[in-house]
Design a protein around this motif. Structure first.
Motif, PDB file in Angstrom:
ATOM      1  N   LEU A 134       7.137  -7.579   3.460  1.00  0.00           N
ATOM      2  CA  LEU A 134       6.763  -6.270   2.923  1.00  0.00           C
ATOM      3  C   LEU A 134       5.932  -5.555   3.973  1.00  0.00           C
ATOM      4  N   TRP A 135       6.282  -4.306   4.241  1.00  0.00           N
ATOM      5  CA  TRP A 135       5.449  -3.521   5.140  1.00  0.00           C
ATOM      6  C   TRP A 135       4.292  -2.961   4.323  1.00  0.00           C
ATOM      7  N   ILE A 136       3.112  -3.475   4.561  1.00  0.00           N
ATOM      8  CA  ILE A 136       1.932  -3.009   3.840  1.00  0.00           C
ATOM      9  C   ILE A 136       1.514  -1.645   4.368  1.00  0.00           C
ATOM     10  N   ASP A 137       1.583  -1.509   5.673  1.00  0.00           N
ATOM     11  CA  ASP A 137       1.231  -0.253   6.334  1.00  0.00           C
ATOM     12  C   ASP A 137       2.257  -0.106   7.457  1.00  0.00           C
ATOM     13  N   ARG A 138       3.186   0.829   7.294  1.00  0.00           N
ATOM     14  CA  ARG A 138       4.357   0.872   8.176  1.00  0.00           C
ATOM     15  C   ARG A 138       3.945   0.901   9.656  1.00  0.00           C
ATOM     16  N   GLY A 139       4.504  -0.057  10.414  1.00  0.00           N
ATOM     17  CA  GLY A 139       4.221  -0.123  11.853  1.00  0.00           C
ATOM     18  C   GLY A 139       2.918  -0.812  12.192  1.00  0.00           C
ATOM     19  N   ARG A 140       2.079  -1.070  11.193  1.00  0.00           N
ATOM     20  CA  ARG A 140       0.754  -1.638  11.470  1.00  0.00           C
ATOM     21  C   ARG A 140       0.569  -3.023  10.865  1.00  0.00           C
ATOM     22  N   THR A 141       0.934  -3.168   9.608  1.00  0.00           N
ATOM     23  CA  THR A 141       0.672  -4.433   8.914  1.00  0.00           C
ATOM     24  C   THR A 141       1.899  -4.845   8.121  1.00  0.00           C
ATOM     25  N   ILE A 142       2.340  -6.065   8.379  1.00  0.00           N
ATOM     26  CA  ILE A 142       3.477  -6.598   7.623  1.00  0.00           C
ATOM     27  C   ILE A 142       3.021  -7.877   6.921  1.00  0.00           C
ATOM     28  N   MET A 143       3.463  -8.047   5.708  1.00  0.00           N
ATOM     29  CA  MET A 143       3.111  -9.267   4.973  1.00  0.00           C
ATOM     30  C   MET A 143       4.357 -10.135   4.838  1.00  0.00           C
ATOM     31  N   ILE A 161      -0.294  -9.421  16.627  1.00  0.00           N
ATOM     32  CA  ILE A 161       0.518  -9.397  17.857  1.00  0.00           C
ATOM     33  C   ILE A 161       0.030  -8.181  18.636  1.00  0.00           C
ATOM     34  N   ASP A 162      -0.820  -8.451  19.632  1.00  0.00           N
ATOM     35  CA  ASP A 162      -1.509  -7.358  20.330  1.00  0.00           C
ATOM     36  C   ASP A 162      -0.547  -6.364  20.968  1.00  0.00           C
ATOM     37  N   GLU A 163       0.508  -6.912  21.594  1.00  0.00           N
ATOM     38  CA  GLU A 163       1.418  -6.028  22.338  1.00  0.00           C
ATOM     39  C   GLU A 163       2.115  -5.025  21.421  1.00  0.00           C
ATOM     40  N   GLU A 164       2.287  -5.406  20.150  1.00  0.00           N
ATOM     41  CA  GLU A 164       2.978  -4.531  19.201  1.00  0.00           C
ATOM     42  C   GLU A 164       1.979  -3.742  18.348  1.00  0.00           C
ATOM     43  N   GLY A 165       0.701  -4.087  18.457  1.00  0.00           N
ATOM     44  CA  GLY A 165      -0.303  -3.470  17.584  1.00  0.00           C
ATOM     45  C   GLY A 165      -0.032  -3.787  16.120  1.00  0.00           C
ATOM     46  N   LEU A 166       0.426  -5.010  15.880  1.00  0.00           N
ATOM     47  CA  LEU A 166       0.916  -5.368  14.550  1.00  0.00           C
ATOM     48  C   LEU A 166       0.099  -6.517  13.953  1.00  0.00           C
ATOM     49  N   ASP A 167      -0.397  -6.293  12.742  1.00  0.00           N
ATOM     50  CA  ASP A 167      -1.038  -7.373  11.992  1.00  0.00           C
ATOM     51  C   ASP A 167       0.005  -8.035  11.110  1.00  0.00           C
ATOM     52  N   VAL A 168       0.043  -9.361  11.174  1.00  0.00           N
ATOM     53  CA  VAL A 168       1.017 -10.107  10.376  1.00  0.00           C
ATOM     54  C   VAL A 168       0.239 -10.963   9.378  1.00  0.00           C
ATOM     55  N   VAL A 169       0.438 -10.675   8.109  1.00  0.00           N
ATOM     56  CA  VAL A 169      -0.256 -11.440   7.072  1.00  0.00           C
ATOM     57  C   VAL A 169       0.734 -12.452   6.504  1.00  0.00           C
ATOM     58  N   VAL A 170       0.408 -13.721   6.668  1.00  0.00           N
ATOM     59  CA  VAL A 170       1.261 -14.764   6.090  1.00  0.00           C
ATOM     60  C   VAL A 170       0.695 -15.099   4.716  1.00  0.00           C
ATOM     61  N   TYR A 171       1.461 -14.794   3.722  1.00  0.00           N
ATOM     62  CA  TYR A 171       0.987 -14.879   2.338  1.00  0.00           C
ATOM     63  C   TYR A 171       1.614 -16.103   1.665  1.00  0.00           C
ATOM     64  N   VAL A 172       0.773 -16.959   1.135  1.00  0.00           N
ATOM     65  CA  VAL A 172       1.272 -18.184   0.493  1.00  0.00           C
ATOM     66  C   VAL A 172       0.750 -18.227  -0.935  1.00  0.00           C
ATOM     67  N   ARG A 173       1.664 -18.323  -1.883  1.00  0.00           N
ATOM     68  CA  ARG A 173       1.262 -18.434  -3.290  1.00  0.00           C
ATOM     69  C   ARG A 173       0.990 -19.885  -3.627  1.00  0.00           C
ATOM     70  N   ILE A 174      -0.030 -20.094  -4.448  1.00  0.00           N
ATOM     71  CA  ILE A 174      -0.387 -21.456  -4.875  1.00  0.00           C
ATOM     72  C   ILE A 174      -0.371 -21.450  -6.403  1.00  0.00           C
ATOM     73  N   PRO A 175       0.637 -22.083  -6.976  1.00  0.00           N
ATOM     74  CA  PRO A 175       0.774 -21.974  -8.435  1.00  0.00           C
ATOM     75  C   PRO A 175      -0.243 -22.793  -9.228  1.00  0.00           C
ATOM     76  N   GLU A 176      -0.775 -23.902  -8.623  1.00  0.00           N
ATOM     77  CA  GLU A 176      -1.671 -24.766  -9.400  1.00  0.00           C
ATOM     78  C   GLU A 176      -2.951 -24.018  -9.783  1.00  0.00           C
ATOM     79  N   LYS A 177      -3.344 -24.152 -11.019  1.00  0.00           N
ATOM     80  CA  LYS A 177      -4.594 -23.525 -11.436  1.00  0.00           C
ATOM     81  C   LYS A 177      -5.764 -24.480 -11.280  1.00  0.00           C
TER      82      LYS A 177
END
Lengths: 304, 554
Positions: free
Chosen positions: B23-32, B78-94
């Motif tokens: 998902l592009w959180i902020d187009r060109g800047r942050t992708i999740m 990724i500095d060269e692209e000016g891109l923040d990459v958020v790796v999102y992991v869901r944890i179902p256990e409560k």
């Protein structure tokens, strides 16, 4: 030994104790001027600091009681070393004044190191070992420098040289350079204040001292510093006394004035330098001491 | 979430098969990147080692009120692209949430994994764990960043706790928590052989101020958090305040007047000026050259007066609000600003030349505290520490924000990685900052400085990075109702402290203070005591009131 000899020697000791803290304030004031700040508000500031410490309770840390003896020995040795100098008249220790000077100076340094070792604090011990390394190198050069100065006057006694020394200018100047460098190092100022190096060792040798004990510690350090300035001043005063006949009270005034001047010069040098490392300091000193010593003794040997 | 379904960037293709969804959180800047838990380590390895991304931070989030589970967000850049990459992991256990640890692949993730373990109870599996942030007597079952723990929770006072065993060697030189070389309380234990440091251990996080939790509390709203953020740091507080408001504005799509962006950038540079001059003075003091210390601070004083002139405060400017700034920099102030900048430039030149020309200072800076480029990259260090080790990283260039896209400046980079390089980087940055301020003043557009018409939807997301004097300051923000749902702050020192170990090993003890100071560290507020039993050599940390009392009374 006449009464006047003893009186002037005692007067030198009294003056040393009284004005060393004042000179320290001068030192602080000078540094402040160079730093573009105001500095201590009064010339008596170091005295006020000492007086404040003396009024505090004595807190002796575990193992701290052991520092009391070396602390007293440091101050006493520095004072005894001072009394080996000719204060306008021959020293009470003359004609063996040089021997006593070397002995008591060494005792002052050794007991200062003992303060560190006795306290058992890790910073103090590191500071003590740094002092030991530095003193080991410096004392050898100091003895050689002192002897070379005396030899270039033709008399193995400062008291004697002031009266009937036969000064050989070139060896005297070279020997004086060696001696004055050693004395600057022994004054434990920047770049050679390695035993107390505040940013690393948090006062090092003196760290376990507080209240009146710290006051005595500070006085001991100042007396050692005064001794370094006074010996340098004596080496400058000797030819003046010998050839201008300035003895007695004027001689005493000359020695005192020169001591203050040397102290100020030491302070200015310290303010313009940074702190060294023990390894670098030793290497630098050896690289200076060896050529200066060789030059001084070569000149003496070849009768220049 | 504020999402856009654009294609995956070419750079991320090598790990495409491991991504469930992006998902592009902020187009060109942050992708999740939504990643299955079992693929997390592979994705982290791919990003860090194959794609060459830097690790910024990670954050655990209690998302039970949103979808019933927890989540971990690993943020890469990724500095060269000016891109923040958020790796999102869901944890179902409560009850016993866990994620695989990525610390073997990404050493820089060490502390933040321990932090989400402490604060949210999410267990990073496959690594050694220990408490990092919470004190030893904090109740095990209370995880303060979970939503069901009230912000005002106070744990019962623990009177008796088993002292934690610390230390690996029989003897060490303690540096801190109170030490003349450290201007904030922190604790290093240096293990020495003679004068050589053979190893070092750091213990920090002694008092966690709970600022992130406080920001989620009903006492705060979006604007009030701005002032809380500024109080994270007494030196570069404006950086945190900017990073926070930018995160809110990006997440909430708040329009910010261009003039306000210029003013923020200008004040960030004023802050950099005072911070670098402060550091220069401290460095000179640590090397025993107090003339350098005093003169550096004399020059710095002009920047403090300038800050007061522009904001009304020497520090903690209180200028930011969501949507802009509170005060304009009017044209009649410009001549005085330029005059001060001129004086600072002249003064800095003199002082810096003076300091580095003192032989002892030069000798103790040159070749000491070396951080190799490979170590710097592995640990994802930031700011002058990274740039002095050959990494050309500067958020102002790599991820342009505020008005930095409109100004030109150089990023000083040195390859030696020693204390001298870090000094020279900071000195050069002072001059660059002065030029940046001049350009900003020259190009500042007219107009309003504050947009007060905004409304922020909950559940939106933003990552922002601001180049603080010490390096990249990263904030993660998830919006809530009237206030942040989750706000994560990663100050630059957090990324740089782990680099001290390779920097200090093999150095002389005398150079340890300047090496520690060379990262320009900024620590939290207090520390605990270390007790060494001189008879047995056993070490322990005092954790209870009675223990402290016994020692205090001697």
């Amino acid at each position: 030994m006449s009464f006047i000899n003893l009186a002037l020697s005692l007067a030198l000791l009294g003056v040393a104790v009284a004005i060393a803290p004042i000179l320290d304030t001068v030192d602080r004031k000078l540094r402040a001027r160079l730093h573009s700040r105001i500095g201590p508000p009064t010339i008596l500031q170091t005295w006020y600091d000492i007086a404040k410490l003396l009024r505090k309770e004595i807190v002796v840390s575990e193992g701290g009681a052991a520092v009391i003896v070396p602390l007293s020995m440091t101050a006493a040795s520095a004072l005894l070393a001072l009394s080996s100098l000719p204060p306008g008249m021959p020293s009470p220790f003359a004609p063996l004044d040089l021997l006593y000077l070397i002995m008591f100076s060494a005792a002052a340094h050794a007991s200062f190191i003992l303060i560190a070792v006795s306290s058992g604090n890790v910073y103090a011990v590191i500071g003590g070992f740094r002092e030991f390394v530095l003193v080991s190198v410096n004392e050898v050069a100091y003895v050689l420098g002192l002897t070379a100065v005396a030899l270039s006057t033709g008399v193995l006694s400062f008291s004697g040289a002031a009266y009937y020394g036969d000064f050989r200018p070139i060896p005297y100047i070279v020997s004086f350079a060696l001696l004055s460098l050693c004395l600057y190092v022994s004054s434990a100022r920047i770049p050679f204040d390695l035993g107390e190096a505040e940013p690393e060792l948090a006062s090092g040798v003196l760290i376990e001292l507080s209240g009146p004990l710290l006051a005595f510690g500070i006085i001991s350090v100042l007396l050692k510093r005064f001794l370094a300035a006074a010996v340098t001043a004596t080496a400058i005063a000797l030819p003046i006394m010998r050839y201008s006949g300035v003895y007695g009270l004027p001689g005493f005034g000359l020695l005192l004035g020169l001591t203050i001047a040397v102290w100020v010069i030491h302070a200015l040098i310290a303010a313009s330098l940074g702190r060294s490392r023990v390894g670098v300091a030793v290497k630098t000193l050896i690289s200076l001491y060896i050529p200066l010593t060789l030059l001084a003794y070569t000149l003496l040997l070849f009768g220049v | 979430m504020n999402q856009h379904k654009d294609p995956l960037p070419e750079r991320l293709r090598p790990i495409e098969s491991l991504i469930r969804e992006w998902l592009w959180i902020d187009r060109g800047r942050t992708i999740m990147l939504d990643v299955k838990r079992e693929n997390l380590v592979e994705v982290a390895r791919g990003l860090y080692k194959e794609i060459g991304a830097f690790f910024k931070t990670c954050a655990g989030v209690d998302e039970r009120p949103l979808w019933g589970g927890y989540a971990v967000h690993h943020i890469f850049g990724i500095d060269e692209e000016g891109l923040d990459v958020v790796v999102y992991v869901r944890i179902p256990e409560k009850d016993y949430p866990w994620v695989p640890s990525i610390v073997r692949e990404v050493p820089a993730a060490d502390w933040c994994e321990l932090e989400f373990r402490d604060l949210l109870g999410i267990d990073p599996r496959g690594r050694l764990t220990q408490r990092l942030v919470l004190p030893d007597d904090w109740p095990e079952e209370v995880k303060p960043l979970r939503k069901d723990v009230p912000y005002g929770y106070r744990p019962p006072r623990a009177e008796e706790t088993k002292p934690a065993e610390v230390g690996m060697y029989p003897s060490g030189v303690p540096v801190g928590p109170y030490h003349p070389a450290l201007h904030e309380p922190e604790y290093f234990e240096l293990y020495v052989e003679g004068e050589e440091v053979v190893d070092v251990r750091y213990r920090g996080f002694h008092v966690h101020r709970g600022i992130e939790k406080l920001a989620e509390s009903p006492r705060f709203d979006y604007n009030k958090v701005t002032f809380l953020a500024e109080r994270i740091c007494g030196i570069c507080g404006f950086v945190h305040s900017c990073a926070y408001v930018m995160a809110v504005e990006r997440a909430g799509k708040v329009e910010v007047p261009e003039r306000a962006e210029y003013i923020r950038a200008l004040l960030l540079e004023v802050e950099r000026l005072h911070s670098h001059l402060l550091w220069l003075g401290v460095a000179a003091h640590l090397l025993g050259y107090d003339a350098g210390f005093m003169h550096a601070w004399r020059v710095r004083e002009k920047t403090m007066i300038l800050a007061e002139y522009l904001t009304g405060s020497r520090k903690t400017y209180g200028m930011n609000l969501v949507g802009g700034v509170r005060k304009d920099i009017t044209p009649e102030k410009v001549p005085k600003i330029l005059k001060v900048l001129e004086e600072v430039a002249k003064g800095t030149k003199k002082v810096a030349d003076m300091i580095v020309s003192v032989p002892q200072v030069r000798k103790r800076l040159e070749g000491t505290g070396v951080l190799r480029k490979s170590d710097a990259a592995a640990l994802s260090v930031v700011g002058p520490v990274a740039r002095a080790s050959g990494l050309n990283r500067d958020v102002r260039k790599d991820y342009p924000y505020l008005a930095y896209k409109d100004v030109s400046f150089k990023v000083p980079v040195y390859s030696e990685g020693d204390n001298l390089s870090r000094t020279l980087v900071r000195v050069e940055e002072i001059f660059e900052s002065i030029e940046i301020i001049k350009q900003l003043l020259d190009r500042m557009p007219p107009g309003e400085v504050l947009n007060e018409e905004w409304d922020i939807e909950p559940g939106r997301y933003a990552v922002t990075s601001v180049e603080a004097p010490r390096g990249e300051d990263t904030h993660l923000l998830i919006t809530g109702v009237g206030r942040p749902y989750r706000w994560r702050v990663r100050a630059p020192t957090y990324a740089n402290i782990p680099a001290l170990r390779p920097m200090l090993r093999g150095q002389e003890l005398a150079d340890a203070p300047i090496t520690i100071a060379s990262i320009d560290p900024c620590f939290s507020c207090t520390d605990r005591m270390l007790v060494i039993d001189v008879r047995t050599g056993k070490r322990s940390v005092l954790v209870t009131r009675p223990q402290v009392k016994v020692v205090s009374l001697g």
